[in-house]
Design a protein around this motif. Structure first.
Motif, PDB file in Angstrom:
ATOM      1  N   ASP A 126       9.675   5.186  16.494  1.00  0.00           N
ATOM      2  CA  ASP A 126       8.647   4.581  16.966  1.00  0.00           C
ATOM      3  C   ASP A 126       8.588   5.849  18.387  1.00  0.00           C
ATOM      4  N   PRO A 127       7.180   5.777  18.181  1.00  0.00           N
ATOM      5  CA  PRO A 127       6.647   7.585  19.436  1.00  0.00           C
ATOM      6  C   PRO A 127       6.509   7.252  20.730  1.00  0.00           C
ATOM      7  N   TYR A 128       6.320   5.863  20.868  1.00  0.00           N
ATOM      8  CA  TYR A 128       5.914   5.131  22.130  1.00  0.00           C
ATOM      9  C   TYR A 128       7.165   5.366  22.945  1.00  0.00           C
ATOM     10  N   PRO A 129       8.043   5.297  23.092  1.00  0.00           N
ATOM     11  CA  PRO A 129       8.720   5.806  24.184  1.00  0.00           C
ATOM     12  C   PRO A 129       8.462   7.219  24.965  1.00  0.00           C
ATOM     13  N   ALA A 130       8.495   7.760  23.823  1.00  0.00           N
ATOM     14  CA  ALA A 130       7.701   9.677  23.708  1.00  0.00           C
ATOM     15  C   ALA A 130       6.793  10.411  24.569  1.00  0.00           C
ATOM     16  N   TYR A 131       5.734   8.858  23.667  1.00  0.00           N
ATOM     17  CA  TYR A 131       4.423   9.045  24.385  1.00  0.00           C
ATOM     18  C   TYR A 131       4.507   9.316  26.410  1.00  0.00           C
TER      19      TYR A 131
END
Length: 446
Positions: free
Chosen positions: A18-23
């Motif tokens: 789930d890359p969205y928090p890091a983005y």
């Protein structure tokens, strides 16, 4: 969280799932940030769109990156990507792309509509048969993989009996597209590359003996007529990339998109009732959970994307999935809204390297989603889908569903019961041609 911590999160197993928090952690530092010397990361839509179109950036550069991984420069997996048009700079990129571009013109893609519709309809019926007694069905196995692999293999002239092996070989090979990989992962990628190259080496010989009306024959004849147009390594590399790109992106689009639709029943009901909405839906599905999350460019001269200096030879990691959720470009970007105006996701890139098969992927998705929803009106998730731990090509490892009874797609679709007044009012407005999204219609992210 500082930039280094955000990058650590992004490249971790959790970040790949789930890359969205890091983005968002990265975006907090600006649309372009320096991750470490030699690498900048872009999260802003405008900057990414500018970089992919700017001729001062290239897709490959000497010396090869990833030199810290043993065997990288000699890797068959790296060669399968690096010697293809995917990683070619001008003029080589244009030379290779021109040979295959004729198969993906709007006219040629439009001519595939009936074939895609027939294949998708048959797959929906088979899904219903498999799940008619309540048995859980995996969408990837029964629909999202067989539809696009059937289409691209038909274009390439790959016999139907040979297609099942490609899924594993491709899964192995595409790990090489990740921003960071281990020596073990490179060895896995090499194994997939060798299998694919061996297969296409045999197919090339078969097409030399007996030409056919397919892309493989076209590439073989271009090579044999003039080796300057396409050398042997380029021939094999481009066949591998055409196969991989021809189904991997679409499989992920179908899987990711179906999860979003099943989690937003009001929107699914509207598409079921009116398949003509499919074009706008596919663009929003591409935006909200892109099947391709990452690409990169290398500056051939000193540049300053977003006002941040990047030296010649500096790499810019372009986070397409982050750009697709940039609040400077999209209002309320985590909300699924298929009526969103001027929706132009970055998922297929841009500029000279704009995805050659984008029109075909869109066609398959525009046909597939309404057929699934109309043919299987009780389609529902059966537990939590499981993502692959991949950042660049985002998709599911498993996607279990229950199908309910099958309904012929030509029949009047059974209406989905919606439970909130907001959802009922939204469907009424869409049917009347109005725009807008219900409030309280479900979770904002897929």
């Amino acid at each position: 969280m500082d930039v280094a911590e955000a990058m650590t999160l992004l490249l971790s197993p959790q970040g790949r799932l789930d890359p969205y928090p890091a983005y968002e952690r990265l975006r907090a530092h600006g649309p372009v940030v320096e991750a470490w010397p030699g690498l900048h990361v872009a999260t802003g839509y405008a900057v990414i769109d500018e970089v992919v179109r700017d001729p001062r950036y290239v897709v490959s550069y000497e010396p090869l990156p990833q030199t810290t991984v043993a065997g990288w420069a000699e890797s068959p997996a790296v060669a399968s990507i690096a010697r293809s048009m995917l990683r070619a700079n001008p003029p080589d990129h244009g030379r290779m792309r021109q040979i295959v571009a004729g198969a993906f013109t709007p006219r040629r893609v439009a001519a595939l509509r009936e074939v895609v519709t027939a294949q998708a309809t048959a797959l929906v019926a088979a899904m219903a048969e498999r799940g008619r007694d309540g048995t859980t069905v995996d969408v990837l196995d029964t629909f999202a993989y067989p539809l696009p692999i059937g289409v691209i293999c038909a274009l390439l002239g790959v016999p139907e009996a040979d297609r099942d092996a490609f899924r594993k070989w491709t899964a192995d090979l595409t790990v090489v597209l990740e921003p960071e990989i281990s020596e073990f992962e490179l060895a896995v990628a090499d194994r997939g590359a060798r299998a694919l190259r061996d297969y296409f080496r045999d197919l090339v010989q078969a097409r030399r003996r007996i030409p056919a009306d397919d892309l493989t024959t076209a590439l073989v004849q271009a090579h044999d007529a003039d080796a300057g147009r396409l050398d042997t390594e380029e021939l094999l590399a481009n066949l591998v990339v055409l196969l991989v790109a021809g189904f991997e992106t679409t499989t992920n689009l179908l899987g990711n998109g179906l999860v979003v639709l099943l989690r937003h029943p009001a929107h699914a009901a509207a598409l079921r009732d009116d398949p003509d909405l499919a074009g706008a839906y596919v663009e929003e599905l591409l935006r909200i959970d892109s099947p391709v999350q990452v690409t990169s460019r290398i500056s051939s001269v000193p540049v300053a994307p977003g006002g941040v200096p990047v030296p010649a030879g500096g790499e810019v990691l372009l986070l397409l999935g982050a750009g697709n959720r940039d609040p400077e470009r999209f209002a309320d970007p985590t909300r699924f809204d298929p009526t969103r105006p001027q929706n132009q996701p970055l998922s297929f890139g841009g500029g000279p390297h704009y995805c050659l098969g984008a029109a075909l992927a869109r066609l398959e998705a525009r046909i597939a989603f309404p057929l699934l929803l109309r043919g299987l009106p009780d389609l529902a998730l059966a537990g939590e889908p499981r993502h692959r731990a991949r950042l660049t090509l985002r998709g599911h490892a498993t996607l279990p569903v229950t199908t309910g009874p099958h309904q012929a797609t030509g029949a009047e679709p059974r209406r989905t019961v919606v439970t909130t007044g907001a959802e009922r009012r939204w469907i009424t407005r869409v049917s009347a041609g109005e725009r807008g999204t219900p409030t309280g219609a479900g979770p904002g992210t897929p």
